[in-house]
Write an enzyme that holds these catalytic residues in place. Structure first.
Site, PDB file in Angstrom:
ATOM      1  N   LYS A 212       0.854  -1.183   0.000  1.00  0.00           N
ATOM      2  CA  LYS A 212       0.000   0.000   0.000  1.00  0.00           C
ATOM      3  C   LYS A 212       0.892   1.236   0.000  1.00  0.00           C
ATOM      4  CE  LYS A 212      -1.601   3.038   2.583  1.00  0.00           C
ATOM      5  NZ  LYS A 212      -1.608   4.140   1.627  1.00  0.00           N
ATOM      6  N   SER A 266       5.104   7.436   9.863  1.00  0.00           N
ATOM      7  CA  SER A 266       5.130   8.183  11.117  1.00  0.00           C
ATOM      8  C   SER A 266       5.052   7.239  12.322  1.00  0.00           C
ATOM      9  CB  SER A 266       3.962   9.159  11.156  1.00  0.00           C
ATOM     10  OG  SER A 266       2.758   8.439  11.123  1.00  0.00           O
ATOM     11  N   GLU A 287       9.772   1.125  10.461  1.00  0.00           N
ATOM     12  CA  GLU A 287      10.777   2.175  10.230  1.00  0.00           C
ATOM     13  C   GLU A 287      10.060   3.495  10.453  1.00  0.00           C
ATOM     14  OE1 GLU A 287      13.898   1.829   9.647  1.00  0.00           O
ATOM     15  OE2 GLU A 287      14.104  -0.251   9.030  1.00  0.00           O
ATOM     16  N   CYS A 321      13.555  10.724   7.006  1.00  0.00           N
ATOM     17  CA  CYS A 321      13.567  10.330   8.405  1.00  0.00           C
ATOM     18  C   CYS A 321      14.957  10.449   9.006  1.00  0.00           C
ATOM     19  CB  CYS A 321      13.078   8.896   8.519  1.00  0.00           C
ATOM     20  SG  CYS A 321      13.996   7.828   7.427  1.00  0.00           S
ATOM     21  N   GLU A 418      10.335  16.037  15.140  1.00  0.00           N
ATOM     22  CA  GLU A 418      10.840  16.022  13.763  1.00  0.00           C
ATOM     23  C   GLU A 418      10.117  17.123  12.971  1.00  0.00           C
ATOM     24  OE1 GLU A 418       9.467  12.470  11.836  1.00  0.00           O
ATOM     25  OE2 GLU A 418      11.378  12.146  10.834  1.00  0.00           O
ATOM     26  N   SER A 478      23.111   6.130   3.935  1.00  0.00           N
ATOM     27  CA  SER A 478      22.292   4.956   3.594  1.00  0.00           C
ATOM     28  C   SER A 478      22.852   4.231   2.376  1.00  0.00           C
ATOM     29  CB  SER A 478      20.864   5.374   3.257  1.00  0.00           C
ATOM     30  OG  SER A 478      20.340   6.150   4.281  1.00  0.00           O
TER      31      SER A 478
HETATM   32  P1  NAP Z   1       2.358   8.372   7.562  1.00  0.00           P
HETATM   33  O1  NAP Z   1       1.317   9.404   7.597  1.00  0.00           O
HETATM   34  O2  NAP Z   1       2.508   7.496   8.740  1.00  0.00           O
HETATM   35  O3  NAP Z   1       2.056   7.503   6.263  1.00  0.00           O
HETATM   36  C1  NAP Z   1       2.839   6.373   5.929  1.00  0.00           C
HETATM   37  C2  NAP Z   1       1.947   5.347   5.241  1.00  0.00           C
HETATM   38  O4  NAP Z   1       0.967   4.901   6.179  1.00  0.00           O
HETATM   39  C3  NAP Z   1       1.174   5.916   4.056  1.00  0.00           C
HETATM   40  O5  NAP Z   1       1.042   4.919   3.083  1.00  0.00           O
HETATM   41  C4  NAP Z   1      -0.185   6.227   4.678  1.00  0.00           C
HETATM   42  O6  NAP Z   1      -1.221   6.230   3.735  1.00  0.00           O
HETATM   43  C5  NAP Z   1      -0.330   5.048   5.614  1.00  0.00           C
HETATM   44  N1  NAP Z   1      -1.298   5.230   6.683  1.00  0.00           N
HETATM   45  C6  NAP Z   1      -1.734   6.367   7.257  1.00  0.00           C
HETATM   46  N2  NAP Z   1      -2.638   6.075   8.226  1.00  0.00           N
HETATM   47  C7  NAP Z   1      -2.774   4.717   8.255  1.00  0.00           C
HETATM   48  C8  NAP Z   1      -3.536   3.793   9.026  1.00  0.00           C
HETATM   49  N3  NAP Z   1      -4.356   4.203   9.999  1.00  0.00           N
HETATM   50  N4  NAP Z   1      -3.409   2.480   8.781  1.00  0.00           N
HETATM   51  C9  NAP Z   1      -2.589   2.037   7.822  1.00  0.00           C
HETATM   52  N5  NAP Z   1      -1.831   2.862   7.053  1.00  0.00           N
HETATM   53  C10 NAP Z   1      -1.911   4.181   7.277  1.00  0.00           C
HETATM   54  O7  NAP Z   1       3.797   8.968   7.300  1.00  0.00           O
HETATM   55  P2  NAP Z   1       4.246   9.925   6.117  1.00  0.00           P
HETATM   56  O8  NAP Z   1       3.816  11.308   6.457  1.00  0.00           O
HETATM   57  O9  NAP Z   1       3.835   9.376   4.791  1.00  0.00           O
HETATM   58  O10 NAP Z   1       5.838   9.769   6.184  1.00  0.00           O
HETATM   59  C11 NAP Z   1       6.625  10.581   6.984  1.00  0.00           C
HETATM   60  C12 NAP Z   1       7.105   9.842   8.208  1.00  0.00           C
HETATM   61  O11 NAP Z   1       7.755   8.638   7.814  1.00  0.00           O
HETATM   62  C13 NAP Z   1       8.129  10.631   8.975  1.00  0.00           C
HETATM   63  O12 NAP Z   1       7.878  10.551  10.347  1.00  0.00           O
HETATM   64  C14 NAP Z   1       9.433   9.924   8.640  1.00  0.00           C
HETATM   65  O13 NAP Z   1      10.430  10.077   9.616  1.00  0.00           O
HETATM   66  C15 NAP Z   1       8.993   8.523   8.486  1.00  0.00           C
HETATM   67  N6  NAP Z   1       9.944   7.755   7.673  1.00  0.00           N
HETATM   68  C16 NAP Z   1      10.706   6.827   8.291  1.00  0.00           C
HETATM   69  C17 NAP Z   1      11.640   6.122   7.559  1.00  0.00           C
HETATM   70  C18 NAP Z   1      12.509   5.098   8.224  1.00  0.00           C
HETATM   71  O14 NAP Z   1      13.122   4.316   7.508  1.00  0.00           O
HETATM   72  N7  NAP Z   1      12.587   5.038   9.534  1.00  0.00           N
HETATM   73  C19 NAP Z   1      11.795   6.356   6.189  1.00  0.00           C
HETATM   74  C20 NAP Z   1      10.984   7.311   5.587  1.00  0.00           C
HETATM   75  C21 NAP Z   1      10.055   8.010   6.354  1.00  0.00           C
HETATM   76  P3  NAP Z   1      -1.697   7.566   2.971  1.00  0.00           P
HETATM   77  O15 NAP Z   1      -0.484   8.360   2.639  1.00  0.00           O
HETATM   78  O16 NAP Z   1      -2.369   7.022   1.765  1.00  0.00           O
HETATM   79  O17 NAP Z   1      -2.596   8.284   3.915  1.00  0.00           O
END
Ligand code: NAP
Length: 518
Positions: A212, A266, A287, A321, A418, A478
């Site tokens: 997804k 997140s 992650e 991230c 962050e 990375s």
């Molecule tokens: P996000 O809002 O958590 O979204 C990530 C994914 O989860 C998207 O596909 C989103 O779908 C989906 N999602 C949202 N709510 C959900 C739910 N209730 N159930 C299942 N899936 C759900 O994060 P983001 O804003 O896209 O990404 C930014 C964050 O990712 C930052 O905090 C960053 O640090 C972190 N990140 C971490 C890493 C790592 O390797 N540690 C790498 C990259 C990013 P939709 O977008 O379709 O709503």
């Protein structure tokens, strides 16, 4: 759910505003045309090898964050489509997992070759839907492809064990077997690489996958999936659904056929997935968010420190991230570093990522800009000084000026959370102990950076930092061959490298008894 509503609202506002249309240029249209001609503009989900719409016909618009233009519409899928995708992954699992490692390896290698063959179109697609500069997008394609290449090789190295038996008529063996069907949920900031870093090892191990991607960047995922089919990866091995994130997530969580969830995104959503995995006791890799300290010691080489912290902070306009979130600078070098750093930041060019020379693209959406504004206002209201930028860019849309804020301290949001945007907070410190204490004063623990010429200090501080990755005199660390992942609330498990394979394997012990001749 609340998060998603904000996102959709933001999009609606973008497409309905007149103002946002004025930046329309020919570059995005030419780029889209080129992608369309290559056949890689896929706008349907992929279930069991078939391109499908959502069953109720609902769609989501995918927008270019640099212009507000709608690039394409994709299906807004939910529970029913996800259930079918899981069934297809489940029924394909028995054949895919039984292929020889060499056969799976070859299919993955073909996929890698096709990604590289189409790297220009994939990079254009990433820039169009995500906004990062084309040079960075090309870097992401190479980085993303490297996981497929690396894991195509690792597929052939899934070794078991033979354990000396405590009884002479027994032989004890350890087998490594694929986990089963994997649900992979990925974010928008690396539309290709966050998928390949999961799908590469999963497929290499013999798992099948339902991906997804983020609703903001589904087109890159669909193009990559099309290349996987072209590469000979059998229908049903890789499925893509997108749309209603909570509904898709819940369906993956509740299914007893899905044996593993792998998530990048997140921390808030990661915690929900961890909770939701409990009812079916799934294997889990997370992650999550970071809050990376970048520590510049008095004894650092100033040019190396400026170059490294600039790269660690401003890649993808601060939306990674592992971006340096707090730049801790020792008092003796603070003024000199701040001056050189500001000069370097001034040299960055903000603009549409398709335009040559652009080094800073837009943020992903309005909510992201509002978060940055909130953090900067919070810091200035508590005594910090904006020494560069500090406001929306005059290009409009979601462009924000590359910003440097000085005299940030532990009480400010810029220190605690962050920011995920192009804001570099400078935090002065006195001693090495102070720096380590400040660096570790967070629930996050993904990446950290240190700049020093002292080898003993490099070791000492690297070992004291409560982080999964440490860069010493280097801002970009990375790579597919090294383990990537966080400690504390930054996540569970590792991606990339030989360790990344373990996340998709179960260990089975086989005891062969009664081996005496009769
Ligand atoms: P996000 O809002 O958590 O979204 C990530 C994914 O989860 C998207 O596909 C989103 O779908 C989906 N999602 C949202 N709510 C959900 C739910 N209730 N159930 C299942 N899936 C759900 O994060 P983001 O804003 O896209 O990404 C930014 C964050 O990712 C930052 O905090 C960053 O640090 C972190 N990140 C971490 C890493 C790592 O390797 N540690 C790498 C990259 C990013 P939709 O977008 O379709 O709503």
């Amino acid at each position: 759910m609340a998060m998603r509503r904000v996102a959709l609202q933001g999009r609606h506002l973008l497409s309905s505003s007149h103002l946002f249309r004025r930046h329309m240029s020919t570059e995005p249209m030419a780029a889209l045309d080129r992608i369309r001609k290559s056949g890689l503009l896929k706008t349907q989900g992929l279930v069991g090898g078939k391109w499908v719409d959502s069953y109720d016909g609902k769609k989501i618009e995918v927008q270019n964050p640099a212009t507000g233009d709608v690039i394409a519409s994709v299906p807004c899928m939910g529970s029913k489509e996800t259930t079918d995708a899981i069934s297809s992954a489940y029924s394909t699992y028995s054949s895919w997992s039984k292929l020889t490692a060499a056969e799976r390896s070859k299919a993955l290698r073909n996929w890698y070759d096709l990604i590289i063959k189409h790297k220009d179109e994939l990079a254009l697609l990433i820039t169009l839907e995500q906004g990062k500069p084309i040079k960075e997008a090309l870097g992401e394609v190479n980085y993303g492809a490297s996981f497929i290449e690396f894991f195509s090789e690792e597929a052939k190295r899934i070794y078991g064990d033979i354990i000396p038996a405590p009884l002479s008529d027994r032989r004890l063996l350890v087998l490594k077997q694929p986990v089963g069907v994997v649900g992979a949920i990925t974010p928008w900031n690396f539309p290709l690489a966050m998928i390949t870093r999961k799908v590469g090892p999963a497929l290499a191990c013999g798992c099948t996958v339902v991906v997804k991607p983020s609703e903001y960047t589904p087109l890159t995922a669909l193009a990559a999936a099309d290349l996987a089919l072209q590469a000979g990866i059998p229908p049903g091995v890789l499925n893509i659904v997108m749309g209603n994130a909570p509904e898709i997530g819940d369906t993956l969580l509740k299914s007893t056929q899905v044996r593993k969830i792998t998530f990048t995104g997140s921390t808030a959503v990661g915690k929900k997935l961890m909770e939701g995995s409990a009812s079916t006791v799934k294997k889990l890799s997370l992650e999550l968010g970071g809050n990376a300290p970048c520590i510049v010691f008095d004894d650092a080489d100033i040019d190396v420190a400026v170059k490294g912290s600039l790269a660690a902070k401003f890649r993808n306009s601060g939306q990674t991230c592992v971006c340096a979130n707090r730049i801790l600078v020792q008092e003796g070098i603070y003024e000199e570093f701040a001056k050189a750093f500001v000069k370097a930041v001034q040299g960055m060019q903000v603009g549409n990522g398709l335009v040559e020379g652009t080094s800073q693209g837009p943020l992903i959406n309005e909510a992201a800009v509002q978060k940055v504004e909130k953090f900067v206002n919070d810091a200035t209201s508590k005594g910090a000084n904006v020494i560069l930028g500090g406001r929306r860019h005059n290009l409009g849309m979601t462009f924000y000026e590359p910003t440097v804020v000085s005299n940030v301290n532990r009480d400010m949001l810029l220190f605690k959370d962050e920011v995920f945007g192009p804001v570099a907070p400078l935090v002065p410190f006195k001693t090495e102990e102070d720096a380590i204490s400040m660096a570790n004063d967070t629930n996050a623990g993904l990446a950290a950076y240190i700049f020093t010429k002292s080898i003993p200090r490099s070791w000492r501080v690297s070992e004291a930092l409560e982080y999964g990755l440490v860069g010493v005199n280097e801002g970009i660390i990375s790579t597919e061959v090294a383990p990537f992942g966080g400690v504390k609330q930054s996540g569970l498990g590792r991606e990339g490298s030989k360790y990344g394979m373990d996340e998709y394997l179960e260990v089975k012990y086989v005891c062969m008894g009664n081996l005496k001749e009769t």
